[in-house]
Scaffold this motif. Structure first.
Motif, PDB file in Angstrom:
ATOM      1  N   ARG A   1      54.339 -30.018  -7.069  1.00  0.00           N
ATOM      2  CA  ARG A   1      53.349 -30.970  -6.988  1.00  0.00           C
ATOM      3  C   ARG A   1      54.108 -32.556  -7.100  1.00  0.00           C
ATOM      4  N   VAL A   2      53.682 -33.180  -6.151  1.00  0.00           N
ATOM      5  CA  VAL A   2      54.364 -34.617  -6.081  1.00  0.00           C
ATOM      6  C   VAL A   2      53.172 -35.540  -6.054  1.00  0.00           C
ATOM      7  N   PHE A   3      53.251 -36.541  -6.897  1.00  0.00           N
ATOM      8  CA  PHE A   3      52.084 -37.769  -6.555  1.00  0.00           C
ATOM      9  C   PHE A   3      52.638 -38.755  -5.999  1.00  0.00           C
ATOM     10  N   VAL A   4      52.339 -39.259  -4.918  1.00  0.00           N
ATOM     11  CA  VAL A   4      52.761 -40.507  -4.214  1.00  0.00           C
ATOM     12  C   VAL A   4      51.843 -41.655  -4.109  1.00  0.00           C
ATOM     13  N   THR A   5      52.279 -42.904  -4.143  1.00  0.00           N
ATOM     14  CA  THR A   5      51.484 -44.064  -3.714  1.00  0.00           C
ATOM     15  C   THR A   5      52.027 -44.499  -2.587  1.00  0.00           C
ATOM     16  N   VAL A   6      51.234 -44.540  -1.345  1.00  0.00           N
ATOM     17  CA  VAL A   6      51.836 -44.658  -0.055  1.00  0.00           C
ATOM     18  C   VAL A   6      50.918 -45.859   0.568  1.00  0.00           C
ATOM     19  N   ARG A   7      51.553 -46.445   1.503  1.00  0.00           N
ATOM     20  CA  ARG A   7      50.866 -47.560   2.227  1.00  0.00           C
ATOM     21  C   ARG A   7      50.830 -47.280   3.605  1.00  0.00           C
ATOM     22  N   THR A   8      49.655 -47.027   4.090  1.00  0.00           N
ATOM     23  CA  THR A   8      49.428 -46.507   5.478  1.00  0.00           C
ATOM     24  C   THR A   8      49.261 -48.011   6.453  1.00  0.00           C
ATOM     25  N   PRO A   9      49.704 -47.798   7.418  1.00  0.00           N
ATOM     26  CA  PRO A   9      49.486 -49.079   8.309  1.00  0.00           C
ATOM     27  C   PRO A   9      47.969 -49.058   8.721  1.00  0.00           C
ATOM     28  N   PRO A  10      47.403 -50.062   9.106  1.00  0.00           N
ATOM     29  CA  PRO A  10      45.918 -50.275   9.453  1.00  0.00           C
ATOM     30  C   PRO A  10      45.953 -49.080  10.684  1.00  0.00           C
ATOM     31  N   ARG A  11      44.810 -48.335  10.955  1.00  0.00           N
ATOM     32  CA  ARG A  11      44.618 -47.502  11.957  1.00  0.00           C
ATOM     33  C   ARG A  11      43.071 -47.200  12.327  1.00  0.00           C
ATOM     34  N   PHE A  12      42.968 -47.192  13.468  1.00  0.00           N
ATOM     35  CA  PHE A  12      41.738 -47.009  14.010  1.00  0.00           C
ATOM     36  C   PHE A  12      41.444 -45.807  14.796  1.00  0.00           C
TER      37      PHE A  12
ATOM     38  N   ASN B   1      46.746 -43.341  -3.116  1.00  0.00           N
ATOM     39  CA  ASN B   1      47.256 -42.289  -4.116  1.00  0.00           C
ATOM     40  C   ASN B   1      47.183 -40.808  -3.335  1.00  0.00           C
ATOM     41  N   LEU B   2      48.084 -40.135  -3.063  1.00  0.00           N
ATOM     42  CA  LEU B   2      47.824 -38.755  -2.645  1.00  0.00           C
ATOM     43  C   LEU B   2      48.541 -37.704  -3.277  1.00  0.00           C
ATOM     44  N   ILE B   3      48.173 -36.738  -3.502  1.00  0.00           N
ATOM     45  CA  ILE B   3      48.874 -35.409  -4.114  1.00  0.00           C
ATOM     46  C   ILE B   3      49.279 -34.558  -3.149  1.00  0.00           C
TER      47      ILE B   3
END
Lengths: 336, 386
Positions: free
Chosen positions: B144-155, B59-61
């Motif tokens: 302001r925007v609240f977003v629920t995001v899916r981020t790909p696996p990252r290293f 969850n990001l703001i």
């Protein structure tokens, strides 16, 4: 880099000095003091052979004496004396021990240490035996052994970091990043726990770290012992219709009992000296104090050398039975 | 094997399964540390490391661009852009968004969210947004925007770069790494030579008191080094060594000596008697027998001890604390740095995990490369009377 250079120089000097010492001392003995020639030839050789062992032993004996034997007596003396303000010490009898005995933290440390002494060797040996028995009969056993043995290479402090991550706790509602809390919640736990601050539980959680490290050691030794068991005894048991469990507990375990005892006592000695794990994870807070860390705190935090030395003597006393047992065993072995 | 494993397939499987469970339990802790050291602070804080190979939900703001960016069009005013690009984030997939902190995932991507005064906001799955208003928007900050995001696996390797290479990072491990190496190498090499001579004398020379000396060495094997701390620190201070490398080298040499003598003597005593007797008959002196014959033959035992001593000095904390590290902290070793990091940066797992892994990497390499000798040494040192 200057320290690294110093290190290289030290190696050169240290190794050079050792070689020079051994070489020169032998040369002096053989060529000048007692030459193996001339009228007294036979007598000289005999005498040189009496002296030579001590030339070989001298540096090692010096180091052993100075760094291990002398401190035992000096610590004993310090534990019976008190530092005077102007320098020097005064004999105070058992006063340091009395002060130590009236310190509740000491009782806590002693109690915890006894708990460690029971739990860690028992669990490490049991897991080690299990791991040895399991890995000895599968094709990928060597790989499995390697992986269980691996924590042995990891420092206690490194292991402390590893397990701090496992025991990590986030406030309720947040995603848990510690494995233990995640499992606990997944299994129906109500709210995440700050494991390292939970009295009594935290002791066991610290012990887990040492068990994790020591199991590989137990496994390696016990596996070798299991493989040295004569096959005939096992075959005979199978013919007599013994079940696998019976074979394990009635035939194998009794035959490796001596090795189990060695593993157990070796881990016991490690446990008595355990310092880093507690120092790094809780520093003895929340009821997790142990003797070695108690001693360190007294010596270097409180600058109380009397009580610090007294607690070191307590550790020594706890080790002594094992010391005696080892010496007796070694002597029996040599006579064989 | 003549026993039951082959005869009962079910039991055979149980053995494999039990071994697997045990092995997994033993490597999971280290795996957690290793995986964490390749994740960003954000990733570590928001999801367990075991989720690292999965796409993470977060969850990001975020904020839309401020009113300066609005454009006029036929029906009013609009601001358009991409939420992630403007916040400097990597692209991600929006699963839901919201405009109020009480309903952060009210809207599916592409839906139109009502704001006050007839304004609308919509966010697409890729983070593109459009903020519409019938009248000119005012103020200095964007919506302001609240977003629920899916981020790909990252290293990432940034943690290692930060811990090892960053010159501004005073807590970096590079100096501690060098210091540890500086402690370790002389402390491993010097005891070997001293001990080897003594071990030879105890194994192959006849002299009165030999048995007693061996017993003393066996006894000293278990003397806790806790007893040595104060007397030796005093001694070092009195003879002017104080705290420093010389002191810690000497201390490690002393504390490693019983094991060195014990291991080497056991090994040397097991060498074939004929070889040594023959050399004696041929007129070789003990010194020659030792350097030309016994020392080369004892290589496996020397290697075993060297590995033990290396691991022990590398991993040591107590001896370094007492004999090496002074108040300036110039000579800190990695174990001490880690303990300090745990205190000051207890929550910053990316730094802690990476530093810890830096400190255990070399011992692990040594362990896996030379395990054979380690096992041999352990067996020589422990299986007695078995």
């Amino acid at each position: 880099m200057h320290a690294a250079l110093q290190a290289l120089l030290t190696i050169a000097i240290g190794v050079g000095a050792c070689v020079a010492y051994f070489r020169l001392s032998n040369l002096v003995l053989d060529h000048w003091l007692l030459p193996a020639s001339g009228a007294n030839r036979a007598r000289n050789i005999r005498r040189a052979n009496l002296i030579r062992p001590w030339l070989f032993l001298a540096p090692a004996l010096l180091v052993l004496g100075l760094y291990l034997a002398y401190p035992v007596f000096e610590t004993l003396r310090l534990s019976l004396s008190e530092r005077l303000p102007g320098g020097g010490d005064a004999f105070v009898g058992l006063a340091n021990y009395q002060r130590m005995l009236s310190d509740p933290k000491f009782h806590e440390a002693l109690r915890n240490n006894l708990l460690w002494l029971v739990v860690v060797p028992a669990l490490s040996t049991a897991f080690g035996l299990l791991a040895a028995q399991l890995t000895d009969r599968i094709a990928w056993g060597n790989l499995a052994k390697s992986l269980v043995f691996m924590p042995m290479a990891i420092s206690f402090v490194g292991a402390a970091v590893i397990f701090r991550l496992i025991y990590d706790a986030r406030p309720p509602g947040q995603e848990q990043i510690g494995l233990l809390n995640a499992l606990y919640l997944a299994l129906g736990g109500a709210s995440p726990k700050a494991w390292l601050t939970l009295p009594l539980w935290n002791n066991f959680l610290l012990m887990v770290v040492l068990v994790w490290i020591q199991t590989g050691f137990a496994m390696v030794i016990l596996s070798a012992a299991l493989r040295a068991i004569p096959q005939e005894t096992i075959e005979a048991a199978i013919i007599d219709g013994a079940s696998p469990l019976q074979i394990f507990f009635r035939v194998k375990v009794p035959q490796i009992f001596g090795t189990i005892a060695v593993v157990w006592t070796t881990i016991t000695v490690v446990v008595l000296k355990v310092f880093d794990v507690v120092y790094a994870m809780t520093n003895g807070e929340w009821g997790t104090q142990v003797l070695a860390n108690y001693m360190y705190n007294k010596l270097f935090r409180a600058s109380d050398w009397g009580v610090g030395s007294a607690s070191a003597i307590v550790i020594m006393l706890l080790v002594t039975p094992i010391l005696v047992w080892n010496v007796v065993n070694a002597r029996r072995e040599m006579r064989r | 094997m003549t026993d039951f494993a082959g005869r009962r397939p079910a039991l055979g499987w149980a053995v494999h399964l039990a071994a697997l469970v045990l092995v997994v339990a033993w490597i999971v802790p280290t795996a957690g540390l290793l995986v964490s050291s390749f994740r960003t602070a954000d990733q570590i804080a928001t999801s367990g490391w075991w989720r690292a190979p999965l796409a993470a939900e977060q969850n990001l703001i975020l904020r839309a661009a401020p009113p300066d960016a609005q454009r006029r069009h036929d029906a009013g005013f609009a601001i358009a852009g991409n939420l992630f690009a403007e916040a400097g984030l990597e692209p991600a997939t929006v699963l839901a968004f919201g405009v109020s902190s009480r309903a952060i995932d009210d809207h599916a991507p592409g839906e139109l969210a009502e704001l006050r005064d007839g304004e609308h906001l919509s966010v697409a799955a890729n983070g593109d947004y459009r903020h519409d208003s019938p009248v000119e928007m005012r103020g200095t900050r964007g919506q302001r925007v609240f977003v629920t995001v899916r981020t790909p696996p990252r290293f990432t390797l940034d943690n290692y770069r930060h811990v090892l290479r960053d010159a501004d990072n005073v807590e970096g491990m590079s100096r501690a790494f060098l210091n540890t190496l500086t402690v370790t190498i002389p402390a491993t090499v010097i005891p070997i030579l001293v001990a080897a001579f003594a071990a030879y004398a105890l194994a192959w020379m006849e002299f009165p008191g030999r048995a007693l000396l061996i017993a003393v060495v066996v006894g000293l094997l278990v003397v806790p080094l806790q007893l040595a701390l104060v007397p030796l620190l005093r001694l070092h201070n009195e003879i002017g060594i104080g705290k420093g490398y010389l002191g810690v080298w000497l201390a490690h040499t002393g504390f490693g000596m019983p094991l060195a003598i014990y291991l080497l003597r056991n090994y040397m005593a097991g060498l074939p008697r004929d070889i040594i007797e023959n050399a004696r008959v041929d007129g070789a002196t003990d010194y020659q027998i030792f350097t030309r014959l016994v020392l080369p033959l004892s290589f496996p035992a020397l290697a075993s001890f060297a590995i033990f001593q290396f691991l022990w000095t590398w991993n040591d904390l107590l001896v370094a604390l007492v004999f090496l590290i002074d108040s300036t902290g110039e000579t800190t070793v990695m174990t001490k740095s880690l303990v300090e990091l745990m205190g000051t940066r207890g929550g910053q797992w990316e730094i802690l995990a990476t530093s810890a892994f830096v400190s255990i990497a070399l011992p692990l390499v040594v362990f896996f490369a030379l395990q054979r000798y380690l096992v041999r040494g352990l067996l020589a040192g422990s299986v007695k009377g078995g």
